[in-house]
Write a protein that holds these residues in place. Structure first.
Motif, short mmCIF file in Angstrom:
data_model
loop_
_atom_site.label_atom_id
_atom_site.label_comp_id
_atom_site.label_asym_id
_atom_site.label_seq_id
_atom_site.Cartn_x
_atom_site.Cartn_y
_atom_site.Cartn_z
N LEU A 33 35.65 32.44 51.94
CA LEU A 33 36.31 31.69 52.99
C LEU A 33 37.75 32.19 53.04
O LEU A 33 38.42 32.25 52.01
CB LEU A 33 36.26 30.22 52.56
N ARG A 34 38.24 32.54 54.23
CA ARG A 34 39.62 33.04 54.30
C ARG A 34 40.62 31.88 54.46
O ARG A 34 40.26 30.80 54.90
CB ARG A 34 39.78 34.04 55.44
N ASP A 35 41.88 32.18 54.14
CA ASP A 35 42.93 31.15 54.13
C ASP A 35 43.18 30.48 55.47
O ASP A 35 43.69 29.37 55.53
CB ASP A 35 44.26 31.75 53.65
N ASP A 36 42.82 31.17 56.57
CA ASP A 36 43.06 30.56 57.89
C ASP A 36 42.10 29.41 58.18
O ASP A 36 42.24 28.70 59.16
CB ASP A 36 42.98 31.62 59.01
N GLY A 37 41.07 29.25 57.33
CA GLY A 37 40.14 28.13 57.48
C GLY A 37 39.11 28.31 58.58
O GLY A 37 38.23 27.48 58.74
N ASP A 56 44.48 16.53 78.71
CA ASP A 56 44.94 16.35 77.33
C ASP A 56 44.23 15.22 76.59
O ASP A 56 43.91 15.35 75.41
CB ASP A 56 46.45 16.07 77.30
N ASP A 57 43.98 14.09 77.26
CA ASP A 57 43.37 12.96 76.54
C ASP A 57 41.94 13.30 76.12
O ASP A 57 41.49 12.88 75.04
CB ASP A 57 43.44 11.67 77.36
N VAL A 58 41.24 14.09 76.92
CA VAL A 58 39.87 14.49 76.55
C VAL A 58 39.92 15.48 75.38
O VAL A 58 39.13 15.41 74.44
CB VAL A 58 39.13 15.09 77.77
N VAL A 59 40.89 16.39 75.42
CA VAL A 59 41.07 17.35 74.33
C VAL A 59 41.38 16.61 73.03
O VAL A 59 40.76 16.83 71.98
CB VAL A 59 42.21 18.35 74.65
N ASP A 60 42.35 15.67 73.09
CA ASP A 60 42.76 14.94 71.88
C ASP A 60 41.62 14.10 71.32
O ASP A 60 41.38 14.07 70.11
CB ASP A 60 43.95 14.02 72.19
N GLY A 61 40.90 13.40 72.22
CA GLY A 61 39.78 12.56 71.78
C GLY A 61 38.69 13.40 71.14
O GLY A 61 38.10 13.03 70.12
N THR A 62 38.42 14.58 71.71
CA THR A 62 37.37 15.45 71.17
C THR A 62 37.79 16.03 69.83
O THR A 62 37.00 16.05 68.87
CB THR A 62 37.05 16.57 72.18
N ARG A 63 39.05 16.48 69.74
CA ARG A 63 39.54 17.00 68.46
C ARG A 63 39.41 15.93 67.38
O ARG A 63 38.94 16.19 66.27
CB ARG A 63 41.00 17.44 68.57
N ALA A 64 39.80 14.70 67.72
CA ALA A 64 39.75 13.60 66.74
C ALA A 64 38.32 13.37 66.25
O ALA A 64 38.10 13.11 65.07
CB ALA A 64 40.32 12.32 67.35
N ARG A 65 37.33 13.49 67.14
CA ARG A 65 35.94 13.25 66.72
C ARG A 65 35.41 14.40 65.86
O ARG A 65 34.64 14.18 64.93
CB ARG A 65 35.02 13.03 67.93
N TYR A 66 35.80 15.63 66.15
CA TYR A 66 35.40 16.75 65.29
C TYR A 66 35.98 16.56 63.89
O TYR A 66 35.30 16.74 62.88
CB TYR A 66 35.83 18.10 65.88
N VAL A 67 37.27 16.20 63.85
CA VAL A 67 37.93 15.99 62.55
C VAL A 67 37.28 14.81 61.82
O VAL A 67 37.04 14.87 60.61
CB VAL A 67 39.45 15.78 62.74
N PHE A 74 41.01 16.28 56.26
CA PHE A 74 41.08 17.55 56.97
C PHE A 74 42.38 18.28 56.66
O PHE A 74 42.40 19.51 56.56
CB PHE A 74 40.92 17.32 58.48
N ASP A 75 43.48 17.55 56.47
CA ASP A 75 44.76 18.17 56.09
C ASP A 75 44.65 18.90 54.75
O ASP A 75 45.30 19.93 54.55
CB ASP A 75 45.88 17.13 56.03
N ASP A 76 43.86 18.34 53.84
CA ASP A 76 43.66 19.02 52.55
C ASP A 76 42.91 20.33 52.75
O ASP A 76 43.17 21.33 52.07
CB ASP A 76 42.88 18.12 51.57
N TYR A 77 41.97 20.32 53.68
CA TYR A 77 41.24 21.56 54.01
C TYR A 77 42.19 22.59 54.60
O TYR A 77 42.16 23.77 54.22
CB TYR A 77 40.09 21.26 54.98
N LEU A 78 43.07 22.15 55.52
CA LEU A 78 44.00 23.09 56.14
C LEU A 78 44.94 23.69 55.10
O LEU A 78 45.27 24.88 55.16
CB LEU A 78 44.82 22.39 57.23
N ALA A 79 45.32 22.87 54.11
CA ALA A 79 46.25 23.34 53.07
C ALA A 79 45.55 24.34 52.15
O ALA A 79 46.17 25.30 51.68
CB ALA A 79 46.79 22.16 52.27
#
Ligand code: ADP
Ligand code: MG
Length: 286
Positions: free
Chosen positions: A71-75, A252-263, A274-279
Protein backbone atom coordinates in the motif's frame (compact mmCIF):
# COMPACT_ATOMS: atom_id res chain seq x y z
CA UNK A 1 5.71 8.40 -11.85
CA UNK A 2 8.92 7.51 -13.66
CA UNK A 3 8.93 3.86 -12.56
CA UNK A 4 5.55 3.07 -14.12
CA UNK A 5 3.97 2.81 -17.56
CA UNK A 6 0.30 3.66 -17.87
CA UNK A 7 -1.49 0.64 -19.33
CA UNK A 8 -5.21 1.30 -18.91
CA UNK A 9 -7.92 3.49 -17.42
CA UNK A 10 -10.96 1.86 -15.83
CA UNK A 11 -14.07 3.71 -14.77
CA UNK A 12 -12.44 4.38 -11.39
CA UNK A 13 -8.81 3.17 -11.51
CA UNK A 14 -5.69 4.09 -13.45
CA UNK A 15 -3.55 1.04 -14.08
CA UNK A 16 0.22 1.20 -14.46
CA UNK A 17 2.74 -1.56 -15.09
CA UNK A 18 5.72 -1.51 -12.70
CA UNK A 19 7.35 -4.52 -14.37
CA UNK A 20 6.24 -7.85 -15.89
CA UNK A 21 4.92 -9.16 -12.59
CA UNK A 22 3.60 -6.05 -10.85
CA UNK A 23 0.87 -3.48 -11.45
CA UNK A 24 0.13 -0.23 -9.68
CA UNK A 25 -3.61 0.34 -9.22
CA UNK A 26 -4.46 3.96 -8.43
CA UNK A 27 -8.05 4.58 -7.32
CA UNK A 28 -9.26 7.99 -8.45
CA UNK A 29 -12.08 9.99 -6.85
CA UNK A 30 -14.33 9.40 -9.85
CA UNK A 31 -17.84 8.21 -9.10
CA UNK A 32 -20.10 6.34 -11.48
CA UNK A 33 -23.80 5.86 -11.13
CA UNK A 34 -25.97 3.75 -13.42
CA UNK A 35 -22.60 2.83 -15.07
CA UNK A 36 -21.88 6.44 -16.14
CA UNK A 37 -18.87 8.27 -14.69
CA UNK A 38 -20.03 11.69 -13.46
CA UNK A 39 -18.06 14.89 -14.18
CA UNK A 40 -17.66 15.72 -10.45
CA UNK A 41 -15.18 13.93 -8.14
CA UNK A 42 -15.88 12.85 -4.54
CA UNK A 43 -12.75 13.88 -2.57
CA UNK A 44 -10.97 10.91 -0.92
CA UNK A 45 -13.36 8.33 -2.37
CA UNK A 46 -10.40 6.52 -3.98
CA UNK A 47 -8.66 6.39 -0.61
CA UNK A 48 -11.74 4.84 0.98
CA UNK A 49 -11.84 2.14 -1.72
CA UNK A 50 -8.13 1.37 -1.51
CA UNK A 51 -8.08 1.38 2.31
CA UNK A 52 -11.12 -0.87 2.60
CA UNK A 53 -9.81 -3.31 0.00
CA UNK A 54 -6.45 -3.55 1.78
CA UNK A 55 -8.28 -4.03 5.10
CA UNK A 56 -10.18 -7.03 3.72
CA UNK A 57 -7.16 -8.43 1.86
CA UNK A 58 -5.28 -8.56 5.17
CA UNK A 59 -8.18 -10.39 6.83
CA UNK A 60 -9.13 -12.95 4.18
CA UNK A 61 -5.75 -14.49 3.33
CA UNK A 62 -6.93 -17.67 5.04
CA UNK A 63 -9.76 -17.94 2.53
CA UNK A 64 -7.83 -17.03 -0.62
CA UNK A 65 -4.46 -15.42 -1.44
CA UNK A 66 -4.77 -11.90 -2.92
CA UNK A 67 -2.82 -9.58 -5.21
CA UNK A 68 -1.82 -6.91 -2.65
CA UNK A 69 1.94 -6.39 -2.37
CA UNK A 70 2.19 -2.91 -0.94
CA UNK A 71 0.00 0.00 0.00
CA UNK A 72 1.55 3.35 -0.94
CA UNK A 73 1.67 6.38 1.36
CA UNK A 74 -0.87 8.34 -0.70
CA UNK A 75 -3.54 5.89 0.52
CA UNK A 76 -4.99 5.44 -2.97
CA UNK A 77 -2.33 3.41 -4.75
CA UNK A 78 -1.52 -0.26 -4.31
CA UNK A 79 1.20 -2.35 -5.81
CA UNK A 80 -0.27 -5.66 -6.91
CA UNK A 81 0.70 -8.92 -8.44
CA UNK A 82 -0.33 -8.93 -12.07
CA UNK A 83 -2.89 -11.67 -12.68
CA UNK A 84 -4.60 -13.20 -15.65
CA UNK A 85 -8.14 -12.20 -14.70
CA UNK A 86 -10.96 -14.72 -15.17
CA UNK A 87 -13.47 -13.57 -17.82
CA UNK A 88 -16.31 -13.61 -15.25
CA UNK A 89 -17.40 -11.37 -12.38
CA UNK A 90 -17.84 -13.42 -9.21
CA UNK A 91 -21.07 -12.04 -7.76
CA UNK A 92 -22.58 -13.28 -4.51
CA UNK A 93 -26.09 -12.33 -3.43
CA UNK A 94 -27.48 -12.75 0.05
CA UNK A 95 -30.56 -10.60 -0.65
CA UNK A 96 -32.74 -10.29 -3.72
CA UNK A 97 -32.29 -6.87 -5.33
CA UNK A 98 -31.02 -5.13 -8.46
CA UNK A 99 -30.69 -7.31 -11.56
CA UNK A 100 -31.31 -10.40 -9.40
CA UNK A 101 -34.73 -9.06 -8.42
CA UNK A 102 -35.52 -8.28 -12.07
CA UNK A 103 -34.52 -11.79 -13.18
CA UNK A 104 -36.44 -13.41 -10.32
CA UNK A 105 -39.62 -11.49 -11.14
CA UNK A 106 -39.36 -12.54 -14.78
CA UNK A 107 -38.35 -16.20 -14.34
CA UNK A 108 -38.31 -17.21 -10.64
CA UNK A 109 -34.57 -17.82 -11.10
CA UNK A 110 -31.27 -15.96 -10.85
CA UNK A 111 -28.38 -17.35 -12.91
CA UNK A 112 -29.98 -20.80 -12.92
CA UNK A 113 -30.71 -20.85 -9.18
CA UNK A 114 -34.40 -21.61 -8.70
CA UNK A 115 -35.53 -19.54 -5.72
CA UNK A 116 -38.52 -19.98 -3.39
CA UNK A 117 -41.79 -18.52 -4.68
CA UNK A 118 -43.17 -15.35 -3.12
CA UNK A 119 -39.94 -13.53 -2.27
CA UNK A 120 -40.41 -9.79 -1.88
CA UNK A 121 -37.93 -7.14 -3.03
CA UNK A 122 -34.78 -6.93 -0.84
CA UNK A 123 -35.69 -10.12 1.08
CA UNK A 124 -32.86 -12.19 2.50
CA UNK A 125 -32.30 -15.42 0.58
CA UNK A 126 -32.38 -18.78 2.40
CA UNK A 127 -28.67 -19.12 1.50
CA UNK A 128 -26.26 -16.76 -0.28
CA UNK A 129 -25.96 -17.70 -3.96
CA UNK A 130 -23.12 -17.40 -6.48
CA UNK A 131 -24.43 -15.55 -9.54
CA UNK A 132 -21.63 -14.98 -12.06
CA UNK A 133 -21.80 -12.30 -14.73
CA UNK A 134 -19.92 -11.62 -17.92
CA UNK A 135 -17.34 -8.85 -17.89
CA UNK A 136 -18.80 -6.34 -20.29
CA UNK A 137 -16.16 -4.03 -21.74
CA UNK A 138 -18.85 -1.53 -22.59
CA UNK A 139 -22.31 -1.29 -21.09
CA UNK A 140 -23.78 -3.42 -18.33
CA UNK A 141 -22.55 -6.80 -17.13
CA UNK A 142 -24.89 -9.64 -17.95
CA UNK A 143 -25.94 -12.40 -15.57
CA UNK A 144 -25.10 -15.89 -16.83
CA UNK A 145 -25.92 -19.42 -15.67
CA UNK A 146 -23.42 -21.66 -13.93
CA UNK A 147 -23.19 -23.73 -17.11
CA UNK A 148 -22.26 -20.68 -19.16
CA UNK A 149 -19.73 -19.55 -16.56
CA UNK A 150 -18.25 -23.04 -16.28
CA UNK A 151 -17.88 -23.13 -20.07
CA UNK A 152 -15.86 -19.88 -19.86
CA UNK A 153 -13.48 -20.86 -17.05
CA UNK A 154 -13.72 -24.68 -16.81
CA UNK A 155 -15.75 -26.82 -14.41
CA UNK A 156 -13.09 -27.19 -11.76
CA UNK A 157 -12.15 -23.52 -11.69
CA UNK A 158 -15.79 -22.56 -11.60
CA UNK A 159 -16.40 -24.71 -8.53
CA UNK A 160 -13.35 -23.22 -6.82
CA UNK A 161 -14.39 -19.64 -7.67
CA UNK A 162 -17.84 -20.34 -6.25
CA UNK A 163 -16.47 -21.79 -3.02
CA UNK A 164 -14.04 -18.89 -2.53
CA UNK A 165 -16.62 -16.21 -3.36
CA UNK A 166 -19.22 -17.64 -0.97
CA UNK A 167 -16.64 -17.88 1.82
CA UNK A 168 -15.57 -14.26 1.26
CA UNK A 169 -19.20 -13.12 1.26
CA UNK A 170 -19.92 -14.96 4.50
CA UNK A 171 -16.89 -13.42 6.16
CA UNK A 172 -17.76 -9.90 4.97
CA UNK A 173 -21.46 -10.12 5.74
CA UNK A 174 -20.93 -11.40 9.28
CA UNK A 175 -18.34 -8.72 9.96
CA UNK A 176 -20.60 -5.98 8.52
CA UNK A 177 -23.73 -7.24 10.31
CA UNK A 178 -21.94 -6.90 13.65
CA UNK A 179 -21.41 -3.22 12.73
CA UNK A 180 -24.98 -2.44 11.67
CA UNK A 181 -24.47 -2.86 7.94
CA UNK A 182 -26.20 -5.34 5.64
CA UNK A 183 -24.00 -6.67 2.84
CA UNK A 184 -26.77 -7.31 0.32
CA UNK A 185 -24.52 -8.47 -2.49
CA UNK A 186 -20.97 -8.06 -3.74
CA UNK A 187 -18.67 -8.73 -6.66
CA UNK A 188 -15.17 -10.22 -6.61
CA UNK A 189 -12.63 -10.52 -9.38
CA UNK A 190 -10.38 -13.56 -9.33
CA UNK A 191 -7.37 -14.18 -11.50
CA UNK A 192 -4.63 -16.74 -12.01
CA UNK A 193 -1.06 -16.28 -10.86
CA UNK A 194 1.82 -17.69 -12.96
CA UNK A 195 1.54 -20.99 -11.03
CA UNK A 196 -2.13 -21.29 -12.05
CA UNK A 197 -3.51 -20.63 -8.58
CA UNK A 198 -6.69 -18.57 -8.10
CA UNK A 199 -5.91 -15.21 -6.47
CA UNK A 200 -8.27 -12.43 -5.37
CA UNK A 201 -7.62 -9.26 -7.38
CA UNK A 202 -9.14 -5.85 -8.04
CA UNK A 203 -11.01 -4.28 -5.09
CA UNK A 204 -12.92 -6.24 -2.46
CA UNK A 205 -15.96 -5.54 -0.29
CA UNK A 206 -16.00 -1.81 -0.99
CA UNK A 207 -19.05 0.42 -1.51
CA UNK A 208 -18.31 0.39 -5.26
CA UNK A 209 -18.27 -3.40 -5.54
CA UNK A 210 -21.03 -4.08 -2.99
CA UNK A 211 -24.47 -3.02 -1.92
CA UNK A 212 -24.29 -1.90 1.68
CA UNK A 213 -27.56 -1.06 3.43
CA UNK A 214 -27.92 0.51 6.86
CA UNK A 215 -29.32 -2.34 9.01
CA UNK A 216 -31.49 -0.03 11.14
CA UNK A 217 -33.65 1.06 8.21
CA UNK A 218 -33.67 -2.29 6.38
CA UNK A 219 -37.19 -3.36 5.48
CA UNK A 220 -38.04 -6.08 2.94
CA UNK A 221 -40.79 -5.33 0.43
CA UNK A 222 -39.21 -2.23 -1.11
CA UNK A 223 -35.94 -0.97 -2.56
CA UNK A 224 -33.40 0.03 0.11
CA UNK A 225 -31.54 3.33 0.22
CA UNK A 226 -27.92 2.71 -0.71
CA UNK A 227 -25.52 3.52 2.09
CA UNK A 228 -23.19 5.60 -0.06
CA UNK A 229 -24.54 6.57 -3.47
CA UNK A 230 -28.07 7.49 -2.43
CA UNK A 231 -27.45 11.25 -2.40
CA UNK A 232 -26.06 11.04 -5.91
CA UNK A 233 -28.84 8.80 -7.19
CA UNK A 234 -31.58 10.96 -5.63
CA UNK A 235 -30.02 14.10 -7.07
CA UNK A 236 -29.76 12.53 -10.53
CA UNK A 237 -33.42 11.44 -10.33
CA UNK A 238 -34.60 14.96 -9.42
CA UNK A 239 -32.67 16.28 -12.42
CA UNK A 240 -34.66 13.93 -14.66
CA UNK A 241 -31.39 12.65 -16.16
CA UNK A 242 -31.87 9.87 -18.75
CA UNK A 243 -28.91 7.82 -17.37
CA UNK A 244 -26.81 8.14 -20.51
CA UNK A 245 -23.47 10.01 -20.66
CA UNK A 246 -22.74 12.73 -19.83
CA UNK A 247 -24.10 12.73 -16.29
CA UNK A 248 -24.89 15.90 -14.36
CA UNK A 249 -22.39 17.94 -12.34
CA UNK A 250 -22.96 17.45 -8.61
CA UNK A 251 -23.56 20.43 -6.29
CA UNK A 252 -21.38 20.85 -3.17
CA UNK A 253 -23.95 19.52 -0.69
CA UNK A 254 -24.31 16.29 -2.68
CA UNK A 255 -20.52 15.94 -2.89
CA UNK A 256 -20.10 16.56 0.86
CA UNK A 257 -22.94 14.19 1.82
CA UNK A 258 -21.55 11.45 -0.43
CA UNK A 259 -17.99 11.88 0.85
CA UNK A 260 -19.29 11.66 4.43
CA UNK A 261 -21.09 8.37 3.69
CA UNK A 262 -18.02 6.79 2.05
CA UNK A 263 -15.93 7.81 5.06
CA UNK A 264 -18.64 6.52 7.42
CA UNK A 265 -18.68 3.16 5.62
CA UNK A 266 -14.89 2.99 5.98
CA UNK A 267 -14.95 3.83 9.69
CA UNK A 268 -17.85 1.56 10.59
CA UNK A 269 -16.44 -1.42 8.73
CA UNK A 270 -12.81 -1.07 9.85
CA UNK A 271 -13.25 0.40 13.38
CA UNK A 272 -10.43 2.77 12.28
CA UNK A 273 -10.69 6.59 12.11
CA UNK A 274 -10.30 7.75 8.50
CA UNK A 275 -7.85 10.47 9.62
CA UNK A 276 -5.65 7.74 11.09
CA UNK A 277 -5.70 6.01 7.71
CA UNK A 278 -4.73 9.24 5.94
CA UNK A 279 -1.85 9.72 8.39
CA UNK A 280 -0.59 6.16 7.91
CA UNK A 281 -2.38 3.84 5.43
CA UNK A 282 -0.61 0.80 6.91
CA UNK A 283 -3.06 0.90 9.86
CA UNK A 284 -5.56 -1.12 7.83
CA UNK A 285 -3.24 -4.07 7.26
CA UNK A 286 -1.85 -4.38 10.78
N1 ADP B 1 -4.07 -8.06 -10.13
C1 ADP B 1 -4.60 -7.68 -11.29
N2 ADP B 1 -4.03 -8.06 -12.47
C2 ADP B 1 -4.57 -7.67 -13.66
N3 ADP B 1 -5.67 -6.89 -13.77
C3 ADP B 1 -6.28 -6.49 -12.64
C4 ADP B 1 -5.78 -6.85 -11.35
N4 ADP B 1 -6.59 -6.31 -10.40
C5 ADP B 1 -7.54 -5.63 -11.07
N5 ADP B 1 -7.37 -5.72 -12.41
C6 ADP B 1 -8.18 -5.05 -13.44
O1 ADP B 1 -7.95 -3.65 -13.33
C7 ADP B 1 -9.14 -2.91 -13.61
C8 ADP B 1 -9.50 -2.01 -12.42
O2 ADP B 1 -9.95 -0.74 -12.81
P1 ADP B 1 -11.45 -0.25 -12.59
O3 ADP B 1 -11.46 1.23 -12.73
O4 ADP B 1 -12.02 -0.83 -11.33
O5 ADP B 1 -12.11 -0.93 -13.85
P2 ADP B 1 -13.67 -1.16 -14.24
O6 ADP B 1 -14.15 0.07 -14.91
O7 ADP B 1 -13.55 -2.34 -15.18
O8 ADP B 1 -14.38 -1.50 -12.94
C9 ADP B 1 -10.22 -3.95 -13.91
O9 ADP B 1 -10.33 -4.13 -15.30
C10 ADP B 1 -9.67 -5.22 -13.25
O10 ADP B 1 -10.14 -6.39 -13.87
MG1 MG C 1 -13.84 -1.89 -11.05
Amino acid sequence: MSDATHVASGKVREIYALDDERLLLVASDRISTFDVVLPTDIPDKGRVLTGLSAFWFARTREIVPNHLLELRDDGRSMECRRLEMLPIECVVRGYITGSGWKDYQATGEVCGHRLPAGLVESEQLPEPIFTPATKAHTGHDENITREQAAALVGEERFAEAERISLALYRHGSEWAAARGIVLADTKFELGLDPAGRLVLGDEALTPDSSRFWPADSYEPGRGQPSFDKQFVRDYCETRGWDKTAPGPELPDDVVDGTRARYVEAFERLTDIAFDDYLADPEVVVR
